[in-house]
Scaffold this active site. Structure first.
Site, short mmCIF file in Angstrom:
data_model
loop_
_atom_site.label_atom_id
_atom_site.label_comp_id
_atom_site.label_asym_id
_atom_site.label_seq_id
_atom_site.Cartn_x
_atom_site.Cartn_y
_atom_site.Cartn_z
N SER A 54 53.02 25.44 -32.49
CA SER A 54 51.61 25.54 -32.80
C SER A 54 51.17 27.00 -32.72
CB SER A 54 50.81 24.63 -31.85
OG SER A 54 49.48 24.49 -32.30
N GLU A 103 54.89 23.38 -40.54
CA GLU A 103 54.09 22.23 -40.14
C GLU A 103 52.71 22.75 -39.82
OE1 GLU A 103 52.92 21.42 -36.78
OE2 GLU A 103 53.58 23.35 -35.99
N HIS A 126 53.38 18.65 -34.70
CA HIS A 126 52.35 17.97 -33.93
C HIS A 126 52.43 16.45 -34.03
CE1 HIS A 126 50.69 22.05 -34.33
NE2 HIS A 126 49.94 21.78 -33.28
#
Length: 311
Positions: free
Chosen positions: A119, A216, A281
């Site tokens: 992230s 992602e 995630h």
């Protein structure tokens, strides 16, 4: 432009190893941190929590303490010779604010270690690659819900840290071919929006040329994903990329709409593309090593590393 090169790997962990937990981004819920530390102890590790992990920024609630304090925690944890790995507590936002305050010369001198996060931590993975020449692990964070609740997520990270030769092939059952083919390169990537935000910064790598790019994201609607990927295309950052692996797109809208954007923006690059590879995630988040030479086979939906993620 120089192709993406393999990065220095840290050493695998052994029972009894001390591992530091840092919070480079958002504030960390204390109860979740405690639960994550218990999992680490169950693996036979000795987790050490950096001094400012549970801090709160005095005016900005989305940050885990002051930028300089978070940067100092990362630098000191990495440079501690008794610490074998550095694990991030959570993502959120904040790594970009502190990344230029880290003492990268000291980290480079200390040598490579296992470094885990994803992230927002994408900014630190890129900085480690560019400023220190070290690879990392795109993997779950200690106080993240997925790590606390999902056994597959836990085992993927545990095996990568302790028995990296046992997970040299990533072959999730969910993987599907978006563009067929087979490609060789060095793994890189992470959160697509963070990679786009890195363009033009001191720690941003100039290109993904020759690399196997893993992407992602979370909370980005299809039109925003279009904007992010278009920025990477227009900047030339994707020129010459060897292959692409796609993970989860949680809270990004209906997947058929997301998939249409991914196909439109990436399908024309003429390289193999695999979707739904089970990292990011998602409810299950497999660990993907970064900076390692590998083969991406879009026909079988597999990533096979040439060498283990850690020495």
């Amino acid at each position: 432009m120089t192709p993406v090169e393999a990065l220095a790997r840290g050493e695998r962990l052994r029972p009894g190893a001390r591992v530091a937990v840092v919070a480079p981004s958002g504030p960390v819920p204390e109860e979740r941190l405690a639960a994550g530390l218990d999992i680490l102890r169950g693996w036979g590790l000795e987790p050490v929590v950096a001094p400012h992990v549970l801090d709160s920024h005095p005016t900005l609630d989305h940050l885990a303490g002051a930028d300089r304090a978070r940067a100092r925690d990362l630098t000191e944890a990495w440079c501690d010779p008794t610490v074998s790995a550095v694990l991030c507590a959570r993502g959120g936002f904040g790594a970009q604010r502190m990344v230029d305050l880290v003492d990268w010369a000291a980290i480079r001198a200390a040598g490579p270690k296992a470094f885990v996060g994803y992230s927002d931590v994408t900014a630190l993975h890129e900085a480690l690659a560019v400023r220190a020449g070290f690879g990392g692990l795109h993997g779950p964070m200690v106080a993240a819900g997925t790590f606390l609740s999902d056994p597959t997520t836990q085992e993927s990270l545990r095996a990568t840290l302790f028995e990296p030769e046992s997970v040299r092939t990533l072959a999730p059952e969910t993987a599907r071919t978006l563009v067929p083919g087979r490609a060789r390169g060095v793994t890189l990537g992470g959160c697509a929006s963070l990679l786009a935000a890195d363009l033009g910064t001191p720690q941003g790598r100039p290109s993904a040329r020759g690399g196997l790019l893993f992407l992602e994201d979370v909370g980005e609607e299809p039109y925003r994903l279009d904007r992010i990927l278009t920025q990477l295309l227009r900047s030339g950052w994707l020129d010459g990329v060897a292959g692409i692996g796609l993970g989860s797109w949680e809270e990004c809208g209906p997947y058929d709409e997301v998939r249409a954007v991914l196909d439109d923006r990436l399908g024309g690059l003429g390289v193999p593309v695999v979707e739904e590879m089970g990292f990011g995630h998602s409810p299950t988040a497999r660990t993907v090593p970064l900076g390692v030479p590998a083969v991406l086979d879009a026909d079988t939906g597999t990533l096979t590393l040439d060498v283990p993620a850690l020495r």
